[in-house]
Design an enzyme around this catalytic site. Structure first.
Site, short mmCIF file in Angstrom:
data_model
loop_
_atom_site.label_atom_id
_atom_site.label_comp_id
_atom_site.label_asym_id
_atom_site.label_seq_id
_atom_site.Cartn_x
_atom_site.Cartn_y
_atom_site.Cartn_z
CB SER A 41 -0.88 0.02 1.25
OG SER A 41 -0.10 0.32 2.39
CG ASP A 42 1.41 5.91 -1.23
OD1 ASP A 42 2.30 6.00 -0.36
OD2 ASP A 42 1.27 6.76 -2.13
CD1 TRP A 43 4.72 5.47 4.98
CD2 TRP A 43 4.62 4.26 3.10
NE1 TRP A 43 5.80 4.61 4.96
CE2 TRP A 43 5.77 3.86 3.83
CE3 TRP A 43 4.35 3.61 1.90
CZ2 TRP A 43 6.64 2.86 3.39
CZ3 TRP A 43 5.21 2.62 1.45
CH2 TRP A 43 6.33 2.26 2.20
N GLY B 32 -2.56 4.21 2.80
CA GLY B 32 -3.51 4.09 1.68
C GLY B 32 -4.42 2.88 1.79
#
Ligand code: BGC
Length: 729
Positions: free
Chosen positions: A213-215, A217
């Protein structure tokens, strides 16, 4: 294994001592090991794209990754092909290569291969349709209602032919990881979208690595895992109080209560650990650099696991510095050169103007999205712009500013350098302070800021740049304008000013910026960069392709933020070609100090005899059906340096598909960087793979060769295509 934990890196997987596994260290980003000290800051991907140079792209990936490895980072959070650059205002476009999917695809493949050749895992990001920063994440309005992130809504054809295309190259090149993006797409969050993660990425493209995941996200546990998310970052509750991870203990709970199969957990772990072993990271991997813990994402007091830290090491190398200097020059595009005012011929009295010329005056780090901001969000005035801001930036150990490099060069033959680096002072008439005028040449430095977290509000260089150019050109009939920073920069109204004799788009060259530029200015290096995007005549000529409004900022509707990609594939030059409208400088354009001729187009191969679709029983390997990557035709041309000096050029091949394909007027499908001595000729080959000649058929759900003729055009830009031929398909 599947949830990040507080630790010394931007992302951390905890060590498991019982298994002699010392954990995983993940660090930003696409142009440097961002948080480190004693590390190099490389040119941004924007500059790589402008170089159109596969070999330099590979070398940059390799050298950069050696610095990650030296500091014990197993995973590099780059490269970027999302955003691709749908909107010219996109705040993060410069972190990626080009709005052209083919160019981005070729260069990302080289970068991934370079990074992984150093034994470091590449994370190609942000998957997918992460085309604007505004409302990239959900927000909470004044009434406490959660307003969901922007939803990028795209059709299947555009998804395949434009946005998924470069990710397919990255997967084909073996990218260990893919970072899913913050935005929603077609209504679902990027890290919870089964169609894009399970469907397109893992099934269709055969991606065998892990999706992280993006941070912050991740917006669900089981639902994300079932949609294809394998790793939650940054995980943990310690840094973001009140933001517990949807993974962690919840994953255990979900398995124990039967809502998640343990088979899927095995799949996640297998995907995470395969690149680790494949790249031999279990053998002699350097320890995590001791410094990162002091400046990392998580306060050291919050670590719950035992990370072993090594000493602080210097990972810079002379070879890296040389590459940075060479690539900075290779990514510089000469747009105008009236009366061959460049290269400079030992001018005696040199004027240097503009706030972008000098060394930094507000620190060396532009992480504008965090409290440790030093070079703040574009509000730093005097100081050169060598890379953009946000998590895609780098911490400079030094910069060779343009002014310093020019002074050194001028001094080497006894010339005078006079300079004013305050734009306010110039705009207020300060040039009168210089003596003696006239100056032989005036170099004006302008900059365009861009950073993660915000989209650009203007495409014109900032800090009163138009007035600065007016003031300088008023006294200097030989003014050379150098643009740094985000692209595009819209050059009018001064591009046609007769006193502006030359224009250089120097992009984001990294720490050797001044040296790279001086190499071009004095002609040690031929300007071989070509525009990887279009420069229009006016800002309003571009489709803005950005959703933002006061009403939206005040909305009470959780689903109000919708971006419909109604233009389909028609972004950047494909948009301008479709409208048949004139531009200031077209995609692919760039001048050299010499001249080139192109001749003798030859087309071989018989795609007309090939099946319309790849054999469905051919294996799917990373990148998709293997037959998509088979060469079906080859085009060759002869390129000759017809000028008096050695130089490099970039022959480009574009295809015009029959109506059946419903394709843009022209699509780039080949390019090469060719260095030739004066008078020399070379043959350039453009292999065309099945995927290059196919369109995405939404009915059959497959790449399909159209029936008829594909028109082949070859030349030196998207609008300078002297050679044409027909390829029967
Ligand atoms: C960015 C990512 C980055 C991550 C960790 C996020 O805000 O979108 O590109 O890798 O932060 O710093």
């Amino acid at each position: 294994m599947v949830t990040g934990t507080p630790g010394p890196c931007v992302g951390n997987i905890a060590p498991i001592e019982r298994l002699n596994f010392s954990g995983l260290c993940l660090h930003d980003g696409p142009l440097a090991i961002r948080q480190a000290i004693y590390a190099s800051v490389f040119p941004a991907e924007l500059s790589v794209a402008a170089s159109w140079d596969r070999a330099l792209s590979h070398q940059r990936g390799l050298y950069m990754a050696r610095e990650f490895r030296g500091k014990g980072a197993h995973v590099a959070l780059g490269p970027v092909v999302g955003p691709l650059g749908r909107s010219p205002f996109g705040g993060r476009n410069w972190e990626g290569f080009s709005p052209d999917a083919y160019l981005s695809g070729e260069l990302v493949a080289q970068t991934v291969e370079g990074i992984q050749a150093a034994g470091v895992q590449a994370t190609t990001k942000h998957y997918i349709l992460n085309e604007q920063e505004t409302q990239r994440n959900p927000s909470v309005n004044a009434n406490g209602t959660t307003i969901e992130a922007i939803s990028s809504n795209v059709d299947d054809k555009t998804m395949h032919e434009t946005y998924l295309w470069p990710f397919a190259n990255a997967v084909h090149a073996g990218t260990a990881s893919i970072m899913c993006s913050y935005n929603r797409l077609n209504g679902s969050y990027g890290c919870q979208n089964s169609k894009t993660l399970n469907g397109l990425l893992k099934d269709e493209l055969g991606f065998q690595g892990y999706v992280m995941s993006d941070w912050l996200g991740t917006h669900a546990g089981v639902a994300s895992i079932e949609a294809g998310l394998d790793l939650d970052m940054p995980g943990g509750i310690f840094f973001f109080a009140g933001s517990p991870s949807y993974f962690g203990g919840n994953v255990t709970l979900a398995v124990n209560n039967g809502s998640l199969s343990s088979g899927r957990i095995d799949d996640m772990v297998l995907r995470i650990m395969t690149p680790y072993y494949f790249l031999n990271q279990d053998k002699d991997y350097p320890p995590i650099d001791g410094y990162t813990s002091k400046i990392g994402f998580f306060p050291a007091a919050n670590y719950v696991d035992n990370f072993t830290l090594g000493p602080i090491v210097d990972v810079r190398q002379q070879a890296h510095t040389k590459l940075i200097r060479d690539l900075g020059a290779a990514g510089t595009v000469l747009l105008k050169n009236f009366n061959s005012s460049l290269p400079l011929r030992k001018p005696k009295n040199i004027g240097v103007f503009g706030n972008d010329a000098a060394d930094f005056t507000q620190g060396q780090y532009s992480l504008a999205i965090s409290s440790d901001t030093v070079l703040a969000d574009g509000n730093y005035d005097i100081g050169t712009l060598a890379v953009g801001g946000g998590s895609g930036t780098g911490r400079f150990t030094y910069v060779v500013s343009p002014l310093d490099a020019i002074k050194a060069r001028a001094q080497s033959y006894g010339a005078l350098t006079q300079y004013i680096t305050s734009n306010d002072f110039i705009a207020g008439g300060g040039i009168a302070a210089l003596a003696p005028v006239p100056l032989d040449v005036c170099l004006v430095f302008l900059k365009s800021w861009a950073s993660e977290g915000a989209d650009r509000t203007t495409l014109v260089a900032e800090w009163n740049s138009t007035v600065v150019v007016e003031k300088v050109t008023a006294v200097c009939p030989n003014t050379i304008v150098v643009l740094h920073g985000a692209a595009p920069n819209v050059l009018l109204p001064w591009a046609n000013n007769p006193n502006v004799t030359a224009i250089l788009a120097a992009h984001m060259p990294g720490q050797e910026t001044g040296n790279s530029l001086v190499d071009i200015l004095w002609g040690d290096v031929d300007p071989s960069g070509r525009l990887p995007y279009t420069i229009a005549k006016n800002e309003t000529d571009y489709a803005k392709n950005l959703v933002n409004s006061t009403a939206l900022l005040e909305t009470t509707d959780p689903n109000a933020w919708q971006a419909d990609f109604v233009e389909g594939n028609l972004i950047d030059y494909k948009e301008f070609d479709a409208k048949n409208s004139s531009v200031a400088y077209e995609f692919g354009f760039g001048l050299s100090y010499t001249t080139f001729n192109i001749s003798n187009i030859q087309i071989t191969g018989a795609p007309a005899n090939a099946s319309r679709r790849p054999n469905p029983s051919a294996p799917t390997l990373p990148g998709g059906n293997v037959e998509l990557w088979e060469t079906l035709a080859t085009v060759s041309v002869t390129v000759t340096n017809t000028g008096s000096v050695a130089g490099s050029t970039v022959p480009q091949l574009y295809l015009t598909f029959p109506a059946e394909a419903d394709a843009p007027t022209r699509s780039l499908r080949g390019f090469d960087k060719v260095a030739l001595n004066s008078g020399a000729s070379g043959t350039v080959q453009f292999p065309l793979m099945r995927r290059d000649l196919s369109y995405w058929n939404v009915v059959t759900q497959d790449w399909t060769l159209p029936v008829g003729n594909i028109e082949v055009s070859v030349g030196f830009s998207s609008r300078d295509l002297p050679l044409t031929g027909n390829l029967a398909v």
